[in-house]
Write a protein that holds these residues in place. Structure first.
Motif, PDB file in Angstrom:
ATOM      1  N   TYR A   7       9.542   5.775   1.033  1.00 48.19           N
ATOM      2  CA  TYR A   7       9.261   4.745   0.028  1.00 48.19           C
ATOM      3  C   TYR A   7       7.746   4.750  -0.046  1.00 48.19           C
ATOM      4  O   TYR A   7       7.149   4.838  -1.102  1.00 48.19           O
ATOM      5  N   ARG A   8       7.054   4.871   0.975  1.00 47.75           N
ATOM      6  CA  ARG A   8       5.287   4.768   1.224  1.00 47.75           C
ATOM      7  C   ARG A   8       5.055   6.244   0.464  1.00 47.75           C
ATOM      8  O   ARG A   8       4.015   6.213  -0.659  1.00 47.75           O
ATOM      9  N   ASP A   9       5.799   7.465   0.772  1.00 38.68           N
ATOM     10  CA  ASP A   9       5.282   8.495   0.365  1.00 38.68           C
ATOM     11  C   ASP A   9       5.366   8.488  -0.929  1.00 38.68           C
ATOM     12  O   ASP A   9       4.497   9.162  -1.792  1.00 38.68           O
ATOM     13  N   LEU A  10       6.482   8.041  -1.882  1.00 42.83           N
ATOM     14  CA  LEU A  10       6.909   8.271  -3.232  1.00 42.83           C
ATOM     15  C   LEU A  10       5.754   7.251  -3.773  1.00 42.83           C
ATOM     16  O   LEU A  10       5.385   7.626  -4.859  1.00 42.83           O
ATOM     17  N   SER A  11       5.626   6.118  -3.106  1.00 40.65           N
ATOM     18  CA  SER A  11       4.520   5.121  -3.763  1.00 40.65           C
ATOM     19  C   SER A  11       3.164   5.795  -3.921  1.00 40.65           C
ATOM     20  O   SER A  11       2.677   5.700  -5.024  1.00 40.65           O
ATOM     21  N   GLN A  12       2.742   6.315  -2.790  1.00 36.97           N
ATOM     22  CA  GLN A  12       1.453   6.748  -2.956  1.00 36.97           C
ATOM     23  C   GLN A  12       1.103   8.248  -3.696  1.00 36.97           C
ATOM     24  O   GLN A  12       0.202   8.232  -4.160  1.00 36.97           O
ATOM     25  N   ALA A  13       2.433   8.874  -3.998  1.00 35.36           N
ATOM     26  CA  ALA A  13       2.091  10.230  -4.671  1.00 35.36           C
ATOM     27  C   ALA A  13       2.481   9.617  -6.165  1.00 35.36           C
ATOM     28  O   ALA A  13       2.189  10.623  -7.028  1.00 35.36           O
ATOM     29  N   GLY A  14       2.975   8.671  -6.499  1.00 35.31           N
ATOM     30  CA  GLY A  14       3.207   8.254  -7.830  1.00 35.31           C
ATOM     31  C   GLY A  14       4.190   8.834  -8.428  1.00 35.31           C
ATOM     32  O   GLY A  14       4.540   9.052  -9.569  1.00 35.31           O
ATOM     33  N   ASN A  15       5.351   9.263  -7.378  1.00 39.36           N
ATOM     34  CA  ASN A  15       6.493   9.827  -8.027  1.00 39.36           C
ATOM     35  C   ASN A  15       7.535   8.992  -8.347  1.00 39.36           C
ATOM     36  O   ASN A  15       8.880   9.251  -8.232  1.00 39.36           O
ATOM     37  N   ASP A  88       7.636  -5.675   3.865  1.00 37.74           N
ATOM     38  CA  ASP A  88       6.175  -5.732   3.987  1.00 37.74           C
ATOM     39  C   ASP A  88       5.693  -4.520   3.470  1.00 37.74           C
ATOM     40  O   ASP A  88       4.487  -4.686   2.839  1.00 37.74           O
ATOM     41  N   GLU A  89       6.143  -3.501   3.471  1.00 43.32           N
ATOM     42  CA  GLU A  89       5.689  -2.070   2.900  1.00 43.32           C
ATOM     43  C   GLU A  89       5.468  -2.428   1.038  1.00 43.32           C
ATOM     44  O   GLU A  89       4.807  -1.883   0.555  1.00 43.32           O
ATOM     45  N   MET A  90       6.821  -3.050   0.556  1.00 42.13           N
ATOM     46  CA  MET A  90       6.605  -3.458  -0.599  1.00 42.13           C
ATOM     47  C   MET A  90       5.621  -4.361  -1.134  1.00 42.13           C
ATOM     48  O   MET A  90       4.750  -3.999  -2.143  1.00 42.13           O
ATOM     49  N   LYS A  91       5.310  -5.122  -0.375  1.00 43.26           N
ATOM     50  CA  LYS A  91       4.239  -6.080  -0.491  1.00 43.26           C
ATOM     51  C   LYS A  91       2.796  -5.399  -0.466  1.00 43.26           C
ATOM     52  O   LYS A  91       1.938  -5.287  -1.211  1.00 43.26           O
ATOM     53  N   LYS A  92       2.669  -4.412   0.223  1.00 50.03           N
ATOM     54  CA  LYS A  92       1.491  -3.564   0.452  1.00 50.03           C
ATOM     55  C   LYS A  92       1.278  -2.534  -0.563  1.00 50.03           C
ATOM     56  O   LYS A  92       0.119  -2.415  -0.943  1.00 50.03           O
TER      57      LYS A  92
END
Length: 111
Positions: A7-15, A88-92
């Protein structure tokens, strides 16, 4: 966990798919749902467990059932005992606006 990292990788990559941005659905509720007061509906899992003889002794007898309710421990949601850190990651990441879950067939609660 692997799911949180993905999830973190997809979020940060905008994918993340634009149509899904902001919404997340889980069949099994996240542990953070436990203990919340519904804004609408009823959280009925504890009562269903009592009727089905699934609550362990002595909490299935008075005065313990009243104590469980008084302490708010009747607000169970059938979530995992393992906290993966996904909430916590979704909030971040700040890209999920609402989460939805199922699994509890004895409740129609909205949190």
């Amino acid at each position: 966990s692997e799911v949180v990292q993905s999830y973190r990788d997809l979020s940060q990559a905008g994918n993340l798919a634009p149509s899904a941005l902001g919404l997340a659905y889980f069949h099994i509720p996240l542990p953070e749902y436990a203990g919340l007061d519904p804004v609408s509906g009823v959280n009925g899992l504890f009562e269903a467990a009592l009727k089905g003889n699934k609550v362990p002794f002595p909490f299935n007898y008075e005065p313990f059932t009243s104590l469980v309710r008084w302490l708010g421990k009747d607000k169970v949601v059938g979530s995992s005992k393992l906290n993966s850190g996904l909430f916590d990651e979704m909030k971040k990441q700040e890209n999920i606006l609402a989460t939805f879950c199922g699994h509890d067939h004895h409740s129609d609660a909205v949190f």
